[in-house]
Design a protein around this motif. Structure first.
Motif: not given
Ligand code: NAP
Length: 484
Positions: A36-42, A63-68, A75-83
């Motif tokens: 989410a901070s932009g550090q991970m390469p695409e 993993v989605r459940e773990a993140l929740l 605070s992160k939009p859904d597309d960040v989680i999906e990404g």
């Protein structure tokens, strides 16, 4: 001030034990925050591996459940989680068998950093290391990350080191002690070695004593059967508290580079005096109002395993001769706090008289809560009427002075995983360091295990057993209050 995000090279990270508690609570949420901070390469790949039969869709749901549950995803939009989830793959592999390894190999790419995180029981480390090498998944550039506990005594730590060394060079092995990944711990090195002020005073001539405290409010909870085989000495002192002690006590390394830092830490461990039984206290929490006691939390009703340790440690070298280091750690204590306190000596002569209010300087390095460093100085109380002195803090709470929110400071796991990808071993323990720490702690543990003496009881919500207070009082000193 916004912290800079420096991108890392592309990587494939395989997490063995990807469905386990540590992966769900720390490793994956940490990776999510780096994403989410932009550090991970695409094109970074995160490959979960465990025995569970599931496909990648089911794993992404895990993993989605773990993140929740464990990451700050609100605070992160859904597309960040999906990404983030799109980076994940999953392979069913048994560490002790032959299935799944070729599927895993087919997911790995050439030309990117390749790392394998062993988030499984240490008894599986050797099996995984062997298969990674013999089945052609790892080469001389691959990195492996291993979790604590790294052995339960010197003998088992040596055996673990030897089994990893059969397949991997020391420069490829990253032994995690997450305390070293904490922001304040690194700041301790910055304060010591990037300022001229402290180093000249950093010795037995000017420092009266040092206190290292890691206090928890929780009991052993659901980890009772694991914890009872370990105890506070193995679980906390031999690794986390020892690492903190090393960073305070070590000589300035010539460079902030892995082996330069680790050489100096090793010298400290080797200079530790054996601790006589009279300088160690172990405790076990008692039942309290609505709270179970240690003996009810574990399976063995006669257990003599300690949930608390306090000790006085002496370092036999020129710098520290005569300055004791007091360490304590325990569960079910009054507050959750981790801090290091450096208590300086009093001025040799008080020109303001004995009742003026002058106090010895004290530096405290807080790892939690509210990471920061404060230095207590004596100044004049404002106003007329003579020289009355007052003790005030110079407070360097990072979130306040740097304008960063605490939740935005990378947690230890995310920092350390990124260090693995960068190939920087500075904040990881070397094999000889781990062995030296066991060589020092083994005799203490053996004395306890060869006896049948019960640890001293203490009340939940207290500061530990009375005997721990006496340990320091008899030297005319006091523990710092356990503040939350
Ligand atoms: P855990 O919850 O029991 O998870 C173990 C993981 O290993 C699961 O994903 C399990 O999945 C997998 N596994 C077990 N046997 C396997 C095998 N033969 N082959 C492949 N995968 C296997 O344990 P944990 O709490 O996450 O701890 C993992 C490691 O981290 C341990 O060394 C622990 O001491 C250390 N650690 C944990 C914590 C923590 O807070 N949890 C803190 C510090 C250190 P399957 O059953 O599907 O195979």
């Amino acid at each position: 001030m916004v912290s800079r995000t420096i991108p890392v090279d592309s990587f494939d990270l395989v997490i063995f034990g990807a469905t386990g508690d540590l992966a769900r609570r720390k490793i994956l949420p940490g990776l999510f925050r780096r994403f989410a901070s932009g550090q991970m390469p695409e094109d970074a790949k995160l490959i979960g591996a465990a025995r569970s039969e599931m496909d990648v869709t089911a794993y992404r749901q895990v993993v989605r459940e773990a993140l929740l549950e464990f990451a700050d995803v609100e605070s992160k939009p859904d597309d960040v989680i999906e990404g983030f989830l799109r980076h994940l793959e999953f392979v069913t592999v048994d560490a002790t068998g032959d299935d799944g390894w070729s599927e895993l190999r087919s997911l790995l790419r050439a030309g990117v950093v390749r790392a394998f995180y062993f988030s499984v029981a240490p008894s599986l480390f050797g099996d995984i290391a062997e298969r990674l090498k013999t089945k052609g998944l790892a080469d001389e550039d691959s990195r492996i990350v291993v979790e604590k506990p790294f052995g339960r005594d010197l003998k088992s730590a040596k055996a673990l080191n030897a089994s990893l060394a059969t397949y991997f060079d020391e420069s490829q092995i990253y032994r995690i002690d997450h305390y070293l990944g904490k922001e304040t711990v690194q700041n301790l090195m910055a304060v010591r070695f990037a300022n001229i002020l402290f180093e000249p005073l950093w010795n037995a001539q000017f420092i009266d004593h040092v206190q290292i405290t890691v206090a928890e409010t929780v009991g052993v909870g659901g980890r009772g059967s694991y914890y009872d085989k370990s105890g506070a000495m193995r679980d906390m002192v031999q690794n986390h508290l020892m690492q903190l002690l090393c960073l305070i006590a070590m000589e300035p390394p010539s460079r902030f580079e892995p082996d330069a830092v680790r050489d100096e830490k090793l010298k400290v461990i080797r200079a530790l005096d054996p601790v006589p039984p009279s300088d160690v206290v172990r405790g076990q929490y008692r039942a309290g109002k609505d709270l179970t006691g240690y003996l009810e939390d574990v399976e063995d009703p006669d257990s003599i395993t300690e949930s608390f340790v306090a000790m006085k440690v002496q370092i036999s070298n020129w710098r520290w001769q005569g300055t004791p280091f007091y360490m304590r750690t325990g569960k079910r204590l009054r507050n959750r706090t981790s801090e290091i306190v450096i208590r300086f000596k009093e001025t040799p002569h008080s020109i303001f008289g004995p009742n003026s209010g002058s106090a010895a300087n004290e530096m405290s390095i807080r790892l939690q809560p509210n990471e920061g460093i404060d230095l207590r100085l004596t100044i004049k109380e404002p106003g007329p009427g003579g020289m009355r002195l007052v003790d005030v803090p110079l407070d360097m709470t990072f979130s306040e002075i740097l304008g960063v929110k605490l939740k935005d400071i990378p947690d230890a796991y995310e920092r350390l995983i990124m260090d693995v990808i960068r190939g920087n071993q500075t904040l990881f323990m070397r094999g000889d360091e781990v062995e030296a720490a066991w060589a020092w702690s083994d005799p203490i543990i053996e004395t306890w295990e060869n006896g049948d003496q019960q640890p001293d009881g203490y009340d939940s919500g207290s500061a530990g057993p009375e005997s721990a207070l006496e340990l320091i009082h008899r030297d005319g000193r006091r523990w710092r209050e356990l503040r939350g």
